[in-house]
Design a protein around this motif. Structure first.
Motif, mmCIF file in Angstrom:
data_model
loop_
_atom_site.group_PDB
_atom_site.id
_atom_site.type_symbol
_atom_site.label_atom_id
_atom_site.label_comp_id
_atom_site.label_asym_id
_atom_site.label_seq_id
_atom_site.Cartn_x
_atom_site.Cartn_y
_atom_site.Cartn_z
ATOM 1 N N ILE A 36 -5.638 -2.946 2.843
ATOM 2 C CA ILE A 36 -4.639 -3.368 3.199
ATOM 3 C C ILE A 36 -3.803 -4.360 2.338
ATOM 4 O O ILE A 36 -2.574 -4.365 2.337
ATOM 5 C CB ILE A 36 -4.933 -4.421 4.596
ATOM 6 C CG1 ILE A 36 -5.445 -3.338 5.990
ATOM 7 C CG2 ILE A 36 -4.034 -5.245 4.971
ATOM 8 C CD1 ILE A 36 -5.923 -3.970 6.913
ATOM 9 N N LEU A 39 -2.218 -1.980 -0.129
ATOM 10 C CA LEU A 39 -0.635 -1.338 0.273
ATOM 11 C C LEU A 39 0.317 -2.630 0.345
ATOM 12 O O LEU A 39 1.419 -2.379 0.143
ATOM 13 C CB LEU A 39 -0.973 -1.112 1.675
ATOM 14 C CG LEU A 39 -1.759 0.399 1.688
ATOM 15 C CD1 LEU A 39 -2.261 0.648 3.140
ATOM 16 C CD2 LEU A 39 -1.145 1.369 1.085
ATOM 17 N N ASP A 40 -0.025 -4.090 0.745
ATOM 18 C CA ASP A 40 0.567 -4.855 0.858
ATOM 19 C C ASP A 40 1.389 -5.295 -0.619
ATOM 20 O O ASP A 40 2.585 -5.404 -0.779
ATOM 21 C CB ASP A 40 0.098 -6.316 1.523
ATOM 22 C CG ASP A 40 1.051 -7.082 1.514
ATOM 23 O OD1 ASP A 40 2.172 -7.202 2.227
ATOM 24 O OD2 ASP A 40 0.482 -8.483 1.279
ATOM 25 N N ASP A 82 3.516 4.177 2.850
ATOM 26 C CA ASP A 82 2.638 3.162 2.823
ATOM 27 C C ASP A 82 2.702 2.273 3.935
ATOM 28 O O ASP A 82 1.624 1.715 4.437
ATOM 29 C CB ASP A 82 2.963 2.291 1.379
ATOM 30 C CG ASP A 82 2.068 2.937 0.388
ATOM 31 O OD1 ASP A 82 1.587 3.932 0.490
ATOM 32 O OD2 ASP A 82 2.525 2.605 -0.763
ATOM 33 N N LEU A 86 -0.481 1.328 6.520
ATOM 34 C CA LEU A 86 -0.587 0.083 6.687
ATOM 35 C C LEU A 86 -0.501 -0.363 8.324
ATOM 36 O O LEU A 86 -1.508 -0.815 8.921
ATOM 37 C CB LEU A 86 0.525 -0.972 6.078
ATOM 38 C CG LEU A 86 0.282 -2.589 6.037
ATOM 39 C CD1 LEU A 86 -1.291 -2.990 5.678
ATOM 40 C CD2 LEU A 86 1.411 -3.248 5.349
#
Length: 105
Positions: A36, A39-40, A82, A86
């Motif tokens: 996470i 991805l952020d 993405d 997420l």
């Protein structure tokens, strides 16, 4: 039996109060937390590059403009993929609740 969000293994859910477990153990939970965060950061970098390309304006020659447009298309595709991943990870970690990006609650 419940399926782990990260590895797909089946595991027994602990009885009792609280949100049902989404991961088979601490390792899978930590791996999802890491994914996470990754991805952020990647989404933020894509958005920053997309903003820079959008406001640079047309290039000096036709080749630069084609390359800029090609990169913008690629960034949009990567962002969509993405963001979908997420949302999937966050929803699974919240007990399979759906996430509405437009709601304030």
């Amino acid at each position: 039996m419940t399926t782990c969000v990260k590895c797909g293994n089946l595991f027994e859910r602990e009885p009792g109060p609280g949100r049902p477990a989404a991961y088979c153990g601490a390792t899978c939970r930590r791996l999802v937390e890491f994914e996470i965060r990754r991805l952020d950061r990647r989404i933020a970098a894509y958005e920053l590059e997309q903003r820079a390309l959008k406001y640079d304006g047309p290039g000096d020659d036709e080749w630069n403009e084609r390359e800029r447009q090609r990169r913008m298309r690629a960034l949009r595709k990567w962002l969509a993929a993405d963001e979908a991943r997420l949302r999937e990870l966050v929803a699974a970690g919240q007990g399979n609740q759906t996430i509405d990006a437009g709601s304030d609650s």
